[in-house]
Motif scaffolding. Structure first.
Motif, PDB file in Angstrom:
ATOM      1  N   LYS A 160      10.328   0.044  -6.267  1.00 15.96           N
ATOM      2  CA  LYS A 160       9.686   1.318  -5.929  1.00 15.96           C
ATOM      3  C   LYS A 160       9.440   1.497  -4.435  1.00 15.96           C
ATOM      4  CE  LYS A 160       4.887  -0.108  -6.514  1.00 15.96           C
ATOM      5  NZ  LYS A 160       3.630   0.173  -7.189  1.00 15.96           N
ATOM      6  N   LEU A 161       9.437   0.414  -3.649  1.00 18.48           N
ATOM      7  CA  LEU A 161       9.210   0.531  -2.212  1.00 18.48           C
ATOM      8  C   LEU A 161      10.504   0.442  -1.405  1.00 18.48           C
ATOM      9  CD1 LEU A 161       6.017  -1.728  -1.955  1.00 18.48           C
ATOM     10  CD2 LEU A 161       6.136   0.761  -2.099  1.00 18.48           C
ATOM     11  N   THR A 164      10.989   3.008   1.481  1.00 17.67           N
ATOM     12  CA  THR A 164       9.865   3.169   2.402  1.00 17.67           C
ATOM     13  C   THR A 164      10.081   2.360   3.670  1.00 17.67           C
ATOM     14  OG1 THR A 164       8.645   1.334   1.405  1.00 17.67           O
ATOM     15  CG2 THR A 164       8.235   3.529   0.501  1.00 17.67           C
ATOM     16  N   GLU A 214       8.413  -0.366   6.159  1.00 16.97           N
ATOM     17  CA  GLU A 214       7.380  -1.409   6.156  1.00 16.97           C
ATOM     18  C   GLU A 214       6.878  -1.643   7.581  1.00 16.97           C
ATOM     19  OE1 GLU A 214       7.876  -5.225   3.880  1.00 16.97           O
ATOM     20  OE2 GLU A 214       7.839  -6.039   5.908  1.00 16.97           O
ATOM     21  N   TYR A 249       3.315   0.477   3.771  1.00 17.22           N
ATOM     22  CA  TYR A 249       4.570   1.108   3.369  1.00 17.22           C
ATOM     23  C   TYR A 249       4.394   2.620   3.454  1.00 17.22           C
ATOM     24  CZ  TYR A 249       5.798  -3.481   1.618  1.00 17.22           C
ATOM     25  OH  TYR A 249       6.066  -4.819   1.517  1.00 17.22           O
ATOM     26  N   SER A 250       5.292   3.278   4.193  1.00 21.00           N
ATOM     27  CA  SER A 250       5.179   4.724   4.375  1.00 21.00           C
ATOM     28  C   SER A 250       6.516   5.400   4.124  1.00 21.00           C
ATOM     29  CB  SER A 250       4.694   5.046   5.790  1.00 21.00           C
ATOM     30  OG  SER A 250       5.593   4.516   6.745  1.00 21.00           O
ATOM     31  N   VAL A 308       2.091   5.170   1.345  1.00 17.03           N
ATOM     32  CA  VAL A 308       2.146   5.153  -0.117  1.00 17.03           C
ATOM     33  C   VAL A 308       1.657   3.837  -0.715  1.00 17.03           C
ATOM     34  CG1 VAL A 308       3.977   6.874  -0.270  1.00 17.03           C
ATOM     35  CG2 VAL A 308       4.586   4.460  -0.063  1.00 17.03           C
ATOM     36  N   HIS A 309       1.573   2.774   0.107  1.00 18.69           N
ATOM     37  CA  HIS A 309       1.160   1.481  -0.440  1.00 18.69           C
ATOM     38  C   HIS A 309       0.709   0.571   0.701  1.00 18.69           C
ATOM     39  CE1 HIS A 309       1.035  -1.823  -3.294  1.00 18.69           C
ATOM     40  NE2 HIS A 309       1.765  -2.553  -2.483  1.00 18.69           N
ATOM     41  N   ILE A 310      -0.351  -0.208   0.460  1.00 16.78           N
ATOM     42  CA  ILE A 310      -0.812  -1.215   1.414  1.00 16.78           C
ATOM     43  C   ILE A 310      -1.087  -2.499   0.639  1.00 16.78           C
ATOM     44  CG2 ILE A 310      -2.618  -1.880   3.047  1.00 16.78           C
ATOM     45  CD1 ILE A 310      -3.015   1.034   3.715  1.00 16.78           C
ATOM     46  N   GLU A 311      -0.588  -3.616   1.138  1.00 16.85           N
ATOM     47  CA  GLU A 311      -0.818  -4.901   0.481  1.00 16.85           C
ATOM     48  C   GLU A 311      -0.983  -5.994   1.528  1.00 16.85           C
ATOM     49  OE1 GLU A 311       3.723  -6.428  -0.361  1.00 16.85           O
ATOM     50  OE2 GLU A 311       2.796  -5.120  -1.837  1.00 16.85           O
ATOM     51  N   LYS A 318      -5.786   1.820   1.349  1.00 17.57           N
ATOM     52  CA  LYS A 318      -5.047   3.062   1.114  1.00 17.57           C
ATOM     53  C   LYS A 318      -5.998   4.200   0.789  1.00 17.57           C
ATOM     54  CE  LYS A 318      -1.788   5.109  -1.982  1.00 17.57           C
ATOM     55  NZ  LYS A 318      -1.656   5.018  -3.391  1.00 17.57           N
ATOM     56  N   ASP A 319      -7.043   3.918   0.016  1.00 18.60           N
ATOM     57  CA  ASP A 319      -8.037   4.949  -0.285  1.00 18.60           C
ATOM     58  C   ASP A 319      -8.799   5.357   0.971  1.00 18.60           C
ATOM     59  OD1 ASP A 319      -7.329   4.880  -2.945  1.00 18.60           O
ATOM     60  OD2 ASP A 319      -8.787   3.328  -3.424  1.00 18.60           O
TER      61      ASP A 319
END
Length: 199
Positions: free
Chosen positions: A43-44, A47, A49, A66-67, A80-83, A103-104
């Motif tokens: 899914k990424l 994107t 990184e 990830y944008s 769209v995602h941060i880890e 992300k929030d």
């Protein structure tokens, strides 16, 4: 239709069914193997990184952001995602609850994205440009340093101490940035210098 099946026959049939489905689930059946060999797109994959540092505490954990969107083409990038960054020596991919919720924080409606000022006598903050904010900070620092710099002590020795202003540095930074911050602050003569990591 009447099926005549003994108890022993039923157990044999049930055992064979369990064995066949187990072998199929483990990949020994042709159709199942072909179905499980199909790889779904990550899914990424589409994107961008970006490595960064978590903004919360002084631990300075590494994060991966990830944008989507091409900044070079003038598009706005959407996160769209941060880890956690598994290659980072501090956290090795793990994040605390605050870091996991970055992300929030980025998408929060109450997040400040522009400088604000509350003018004297006003009861509300108003947005100003970054240029105006930096000019106001620079002017306040210059005026205070000109008025309060101690150039010589009682013995006549040059000390160039500026004790009326303090500086609090951020801890989520690189060693090089921290070194440059220290040199700039000390070269201005500021004595009150601390870091968020110690506070």
């Amino acid at each position: 239709m009447n099926i005549d099946l003994s108890r022993r026959g039923f157990l044999r049939l049930a055992g064979a069914g369990v064995a066949a489905t187990s072998l199929g689930a483990m990949g020994f059946g042709g159709a199942e193997a072909a179905e499980q060999a199909h790889v779904r797109a990550f899914k990424l994959a589409s994107t961008t990184e970006t490595r960064n540092t978590c903004t919360y505490c002084s631990v300075a954990c590494g994060i991966l952001i990830y944008s989507k969107g091409d900044l070079a083409a003038g598009e706005t990038a959407e996160i769209v995602h941060i880890e956690g960054d598994a290659d980072h020596p501090t956290n090795r991919g793990s994040l605390c609850p605050k870091g996991a919720a970055l992300k929030d924080t980025v998408h929060s409606q109450t997040r400040l994205t522009q400088p604000r000022i509350r003018r004297p006598g006003s009861d509300k903050f108003e947005e100003i440009t970054w240029e105006e904010a930096l000019d106001k900070i620079a002017r306040a620092l210059k005026d205070d340093r000109d008025a309060n710099l101690i150039q010589k002590n009682e013995a006549g020795v040059t000390v160039n101490r500026w004790t009326s202003t303090g500086f609090l540095a951020a801890s989520a930074t690189t060693n090089e940035t921290a070194w440059l911050t220290y040199k700039v602050v000390r070269s201005m003569g500021i004595v009150g210098f601390d870091n968020q990591a110690r506070v």
